[in-house]
Design an enzyme around this catalytic site. Structure first.
Site, PDB file in Angstrom:
ATOM      1  N   ASP A 207      36.171  21.771   5.460  1.00 46.01           N
ATOM      2  CA  ASP A 207      35.491  20.607   4.911  1.00 46.01           C
ATOM      3  C   ASP A 207      34.795  20.959   3.597  1.00 46.01           C
ATOM      4  OD1 ASP A 207      34.482  17.816   5.378  1.00 46.01           O
ATOM      5  OD2 ASP A 207      32.555  18.842   5.373  1.00 46.01           O
ATOM      6  N   GLU A 267      43.984  38.970   9.407  1.00 44.24           N
ATOM      7  CA  GLU A 267      43.908  39.916  10.524  1.00 44.24           C
ATOM      8  C   GLU A 267      44.554  39.351  11.790  1.00 44.24           C
ATOM      9  OE1 GLU A 267      39.825  40.814  11.225  1.00 44.24           O
ATOM     10  OE2 GLU A 267      39.433  41.486   9.161  1.00 44.24           O
TER      11      GLU A 267
END
Length: 545
Positions: A207, A267
């Protein structure tokens, strides 16, 4: 557990179709009139039946709900009105069973004033979180530090009598902005991302992603000349539009944080991110900057097609060509509707056939696509009486701007029920009678319905490598016509869209073109020419290249 997804395609998001769910309004499972996670689980088969790749969930975190979840008081828990963390885990599991990725809406630029971080920060100027929010002394006359404005109206600064300073809020007064110049803030937010990645999410919708970092010097924003004013970020009634927002958002330091966030996502394997760029003057440039280089966000969208500007062939070509030129190694995400804007059927005054051809066009653009719940039903903007209004934005600027409730009304599942099958109780927003006529149950029975058109068009897009990830080159762009070439993975496609109400004949580019089967349109290709009835499209292939 997320590491196991490294075995999947890390680029699944390129060309993906993402379906946005506004949890309050999708399905209520307990009769309180508010949608919840259990309700979403119940309706996931509908989403899967569309053929989309992923679902994006608007915020469901703990919140006082002054901005309906975009004011977060606890990033690591589900608000009780939506359910529990166990419900969220069940939703992830069921979505993955159905082949759907799950993106969640992270609101990192600000929190609720009820967040414990802010409660500590405002207590004094020397506590451990004193610098976690944007605090500033008043001018000598007691007025705010500068001229920055809130998107929700008025000054972006609020006086705090406890700390005896102003704090920054780009949105509601109750939504203080976090200070991204403080390293501990960045670390805390990266840990929030890790928390949800460990629970199995496949990515984030971010957002107000360009609002993260503010100017350290708190310089005033300059005024825009009248001809420069662009109303893509805020409604015309809002003086926010009068400024060139050089210093309160879209700061260059933001890129470093986005790179850190990308490193965390990397990751976990096949994770993606889509950033919301609220930027009127420099939207395409910011999209390009934020998605270039493969080390920041995966994709971004701005408000080009979420604005009041009608998507003529010329305008769409301009937007796509601009992004292709300045964001060659970036990736865009396109949308016509979402939870913040008037539904596009009403915003552009579309008839049924116009809606179909524009949907076909959206599905043929280079980039990924976001669809908003109810869009597949052709829902129009709901008329909400002031006494039923919930949105603080609408209450602030009524009646010139009626807020966002009109696009947030409950999803109509059945037409034989006053609440459309959304709830056994009274819905938090009324269900318009006209929406019941477009209910899922009714459109399921009609092979020619808009719902089934969306299914066919999404399936068609997904089956064409050139549409999913290929290049884009405009052939012809006019007010009511657009044609372009898409090429990728050995496939070459010519796509043409008659956006006008009269039939037209067109000449195809040089080559041996044949009409590609499967597209839900009525057009003909013969001897290098194509016949397009009003509001129809043609997809032709030159075979493998």
């Amino acid at each position: 557990m997320s590491l196991t997804r490294t075995e999947t395609d890390p680029d699944w998001w390129r060309g993906a179709v993402i379906y946005q769910v506004y949890p309050r309004s999708y399905q209520d499972s307990n009769g309180d009139g508010i949608g919840d996670l259990a309700g979403i689980i119940e309706r996931l088969p509908h989403i899967a039946s569309l053929g989309v790749d992923a679902v994006w969930l608007s915020p469901f975190f703990r919140s006082p709900m002054l901005d309906f979840g975009y004011d977060v008081s606890d990033y690591r828990d589900v608000d009780p009105m939506f359910g529990t963390l166990a419900d969220f885990d069940a939703l992830i599991a069921r979505a993955h069973e159905l082949g759907l990725k799950v993106l969640i809406d992270l609101v990192l630029s600000h929190t609720s004033e009820q967040h414990p971080w802010f409660a500590e920060s405002r207590r004094s100027r020397d506590n451990p979180r004193a610098n976690w929010y944007v605090w500033a002394d008043p001018k000598p006359d007691g007025t705010p530090p500068n001229n920055w404005l809130s998107i929700f109206g008025g000054s972006a600064w609020e006086w705090d009598g406890e700390r005896m300073q102003y704090y920054l809020h780009n949105f509601l007064i109750e939504q203080p902005d976090l200070n991204f110049h403080e390293p501990a803030v960045q670390e805390a937010l990266l840990d929030v991302a890790r928390f949800w990645l460990e629970r199995g999410v496949d990515g984030f919708r971010l957002d107000t992603v360009n609002f993260y970092v503010h100017d350290r010097q708190l310089r005033d924003n300059p005024a825009l000349a009248p001809g420069e004013i662009n109303e893509n970020t805020a409604p015309a009634v809002n003086p926010y539009n009068f400024q060139n927002h050089l210093y309160d958002k879209t700061r260059p330091e933001n890129l470093a944080f986005l790179a850190r966030l990308r490193a965390v996502m990397d990751e976990y394997g096949a994770i993606t991110s889509v950033g919301e760029v609220g930027e009127s003057q420099r939207g395409p440039q910011v999209q390009a900057e934020y998605t270039s280089g493969g080390d920041k966000l995966h994709m971004c969208y701005d408000f080009a097609f979420l604005s009041n500007t009608f998507p003529t062939g010329s305008f769409v070509s301009q937007v796509l060509e601009t992004f292709s030129r300045i964001g060659a190694d970036g990736w865009a995400c396109w949308a016509f509707s979402n939870h913040d804007v008037v539904r596009h059927i009403s915003r552009w005054g579309l008839g049924a056939e116009q809606a179909r051809v524009l949907t076909g066009l959206l599905m043929a653009l280079r980039g990924s696509v976001c669809l908003y719940q109810g869009e597949e039903l052709g829902l129009e903007e709901a008329e909400i009486a002031f006494e039923e209004l919930q949105d603080p934005y609408g209450k602030r600027f009524w009646p010139r701007f009626r807020g966002r409730d009109g696009c947030r009304t409950p999803m109509p599942w059945r037409q034989d029920n006053r609440s459309g099958g959304f709830s056994e109780g009274r819905p938090w927003l009324p269900v318009p009678p006209g929406h019941l006529e477009r209910a899922v149950s009714r459109q399921e029975e009609d092979a020619g319905s808009l719902l089934n058109f969306y299914r066919r068009m999404i399936a068609f897009r997904s089956a064409q490598p050139a549409l999913v990830g290929g290049s884009f080159e405009t052939v012809a762009a006019e007010e009511d016509f657009l044609s372009f070439l898409r090429e990728g993975d050995g496939q070459r496609l010519f796509c043409a869209f008659n956006l006008g109400g009269a039939p037209r004949e067109i000449i195809l580019p040089k080559g041996e073109w044949t009409m590609l089967a499967g597209a839900p349109f009525n057009a003909e290709v013969e001897q290098g020419r194509a016949s397009l009835p009003a509001y129809q499209a043609v997809f032709a292939t030159a075979g493998r290249v």
